[in-house]
Scaffold this motif. Sequence first.
Motif, PDB file in Angstrom:
ATOM      1  N   UNK A 217       0.739  -1.042  -0.124  1.00 55.93           N
ATOM      2  CA  UNK A 217       0.072   0.067   0.137  1.00 55.93           C
ATOM      3  C   UNK A 217       0.740   1.329   0.108  1.00 55.93           C
ATOM      4  N   UNK A 218       0.721   2.003  -1.185  1.00 53.88           N
ATOM      5  CA  UNK A 218       1.541   3.464  -0.854  1.00 53.88           C
ATOM      6  C   UNK A 218       0.906   4.692  -0.543  1.00 53.88           C
ATOM      7  N   UNK A 339      -7.551   4.870  -1.962  1.00 49.79           N
ATOM      8  CA  UNK A 339      -6.254   4.200  -1.489  1.00 49.79           C
ATOM      9  C   UNK A 339      -5.662   3.905  -3.044  1.00 49.79           C
ATOM     10  N   UNK A 340      -4.516   3.731  -2.972  1.00 51.79           N
ATOM     11  CA  UNK A 340      -3.361   3.336  -3.836  1.00 51.79           C
ATOM     12  C   UNK A 340      -2.708   1.616  -3.541  1.00 51.79           C
ATOM     13  N   UNK A 400       3.144   6.817   1.453  1.00 48.27           N
ATOM     14  CA  UNK A 400       4.426   6.522   1.030  1.00 48.27           C
ATOM     15  C   UNK A 400       4.731   6.613  -0.308  1.00 48.27           C
ATOM     16  N   UNK A 401       4.045   7.435  -0.921  1.00 48.91           N
ATOM     17  CA  UNK A 401       4.367   7.565  -2.385  1.00 48.91           C
ATOM     18  C   UNK A 401       5.392   8.513  -2.556  1.00 48.91           C
ATOM     19  N   UNK A 402       5.720   8.134  -3.916  1.00 49.08           N
ATOM     20  CA  UNK A 402       7.083   9.036  -4.331  1.00 49.08           C
ATOM     21  C   UNK A 402       6.703  10.354  -4.798  1.00 49.08           C
ATOM     22  N   UNK A 403       6.971  11.473  -4.056  1.00 53.21           N
ATOM     23  CA  UNK A 403       6.737  12.843  -4.394  1.00 53.21           C
ATOM     24  C   UNK A 403       7.534  13.431  -5.400  1.00 53.21           C
ATOM     25  N   UNK A 404       8.496  12.662  -6.070  1.00 49.33           N
ATOM     26  CA  UNK A 404       9.412  13.208  -7.096  1.00 49.33           C
ATOM     27  C   UNK A 404       8.722  13.577  -8.157  1.00 49.33           C
ATOM     28  N   UNK A 405       8.942  14.633  -8.620  1.00 43.62           N
ATOM     29  CA  UNK A 405       8.334  15.154  -9.813  1.00 43.62           C
ATOM     30  C   UNK A 405       9.051  14.660 -11.055  1.00 43.62           C
TER      31      UNK A 405
END
Length: 796
Positions: A217-218, A339-340, A400-405
């Motif tokens: 779960x991210x 959710x993702x 916990x998602x990757x916030x990098x653009x």
Amino acid sequence: MALSLNWVNDYIDIKKEDKKALADKITKAGINVEKVTSFNIENLVIGEIVACEMHPDSDHLHVCKVDIKSDILNIVCGASNVRVGLKVIVALPGAILPGNFEIKKSKIRGVESNGMLCALFELGLEEKTEETYQKGICELPSDAPLGENALEYLGYDDTIYELDLNPNRTDCNNHLPFAYEIGAVLGKKVVEPDISFKESNDDINKEVTLKVETENVSMYNLMVAKDVTIKESPNFIKRRLEVAGVRSINNVVDISNYVMLEYGQPLHFFDKDSVGNEIVVRMAHDKETIVTLDKEERVLTKDDIVITDGKKSLCVAGVMGGLNSGITDNTKNILIESAIFNPYNIRYTSLRLGLRSEASLRLEKPLSYEYTEKAIKRACHLLEKYADAKIVKGIVTYDKTDKKTKNISVTLKEINSILGMTLTDEEVINILQNLGFTYHKEQEEYHVEIPLRRQDIYEQKEDLIEEIGRLHGYDNIKPTLPIVETKKGVYKENIHLRKMISKRMRSLGFNEVRTYTLVSEEEITKFNYDNKEFIKLLRPMLKEKAYVRQNIVNSLFDIYNYNINKKIKDILIYEISNVYGLENEDYQEDTKLSFLLSGKYIINTWNNNNLEIDFYLLKGIVENLLNYLGLENRYTFKLSSNVPKEIHPKINSEIIIDNKNIGYFGKLHPNISKNDVYVCEISLTKLFNCKTSDVKYKELNKFPTIQKDLAFIVDNNIDSMEIYNEIKRAGGKLLTNIVIFDVYKGDKIDKNKKSIAYNLTFEDYNRTLTEEEVMVKFKDIINSVEKKFNAILRDK
């Protein structure tokens, strides 16, 4: 997927657009609009029955007076539910209904009729069944405005696009992302849905706690809506869901589906009072069970994600909710999930359980965390508006998602070079603005930031250039002749060798075949030579195709049996294919050449001088192939007990090149086939690693050769190759060729002995050899073989 343009119009103004022309533009930009359906029937208005009498010449027809605001019409109707005060759909003269049925002024049994009162199935808006027929004409609400367009009032005045999407653009199955696509094509701005709502004074942290105990779960968001009123959905929501093929249930459940079709982000609504105050997200236990909303008991595995209350399972994540936590007519408080999850887990769970849904299909793809957050707020906005909900303050989030653009840099020169276009800076800037991509330019380079909603674009120039090209229009590319350096087309590396081998096998008389990679549990164990672990499919379609094969010989033997049953006895077949296995838990892929031969190799019907296939012919074919590949004098053959049990234990040989085993050949065991069948299997992966030098031209020797024959009587257990190698060593450089031309076992020698005859060729490229110096080498060969193998020179 069907998309409502009325719905899309909420986000981008396309009312005045020609819908068919727009579909063409979108298709040219890369999103294929497969079908356009418009519900637009002229002369359909809302009327009210102000008088209703029985027809004087019928026992079921009624003569009605219908007020359409601008006039009162006389209309004859046979529906059972016609009555005074009823608001109805009136088809005026000139209206053309589905089936090219035109409404005209007429007389029905002598009474004038100036139109038709319509049922929905007569307008093509409902399927005609016994049930819909019995309902009669459509009954509109009492506040329906007289004289107004009936389809517009009902929300049916819509154009539907049905899309055929590439797998990377399934985001366009949803209305808001599709609106952005239209905006890019038309150069119009998109207005996103309203996600505002009032918050109560309650604190969500006192309502629910969240624990996530899995890395699959991210993002997981929870919000609470209280005091909802379960009722029928507004007409526009029902109609829009209907277009998408989703059945309306009630306002709360419908809002969940509505937001999913809007953003592409599935939501799940729990009955808060049934769930309690704790949510724990974890992996299921093996053989854990849950009764889902369809009232079926589901058996879960450790690969399934479940939502629990800390004790019992409430939902199979992303697939289907549990019966113990679903929304009912008595629900008052709602726990909202957005959710993702790990897409692979969702896909495998939904496939294994046979529960493929609109939600699971979306969760199998990468999702934007931005839409995950907006979707839950949009649901709260709609619940407050259409279900009288009070939204609890705050949101519980696990993130916990990757916030990098995603940033891509590209120059105009690179864009034009790849596309073959001559775009200007102004054209590129206009396209980037239409796409809604943020950018800035430094000298000759564009630095572009990709929005989160475009999960299909990766951080590589080609993806961005493709977007620019498709929006500019590939049909705008002007055809020009390429100016490039001409190169000879050749197959590279292993492909070239595969082609060489295939060509050689055909020149040797073999026919190429293609067989299935998947085999049964029984077949996977046959002709097992590599001794690797077998690979079984997780969800095979047939039990006969459950395993990925490790060899090809068994498949060729199936083809042999098929041909034998068809009375075809002379068979020469080969196949080159990949096989697979597990070694130390790692997947191993190997390219193999396998061939099978049986019967006659050469057929001469004139004088019956046929060449039967035997072990020595098979050996000669293997030698011919290896020599052709430039491996002459680098290979040896050795009788082995390591060959598959289906191969004859005494009529076989392993193939060894540079002291490495690359395969085997031999005769099938009599227990497998009563006929003489010979097979060979070679690992081309290992063969390709045997590097060879380029073939060099060598002129024919202008000096004469000297040939000598000799035969040795040796013990039966001595391999002829051992003698061959000893002869080669003792003969030195003058000995250029050795041929075994006879093997004899019979009455003239001891029964435990055999006679092997060799033809030896001696030559020198610089001079003529003398008989004397050849005899010196010849005697050295005899002495060496006699001494090493206790051999006897035959006819000495």
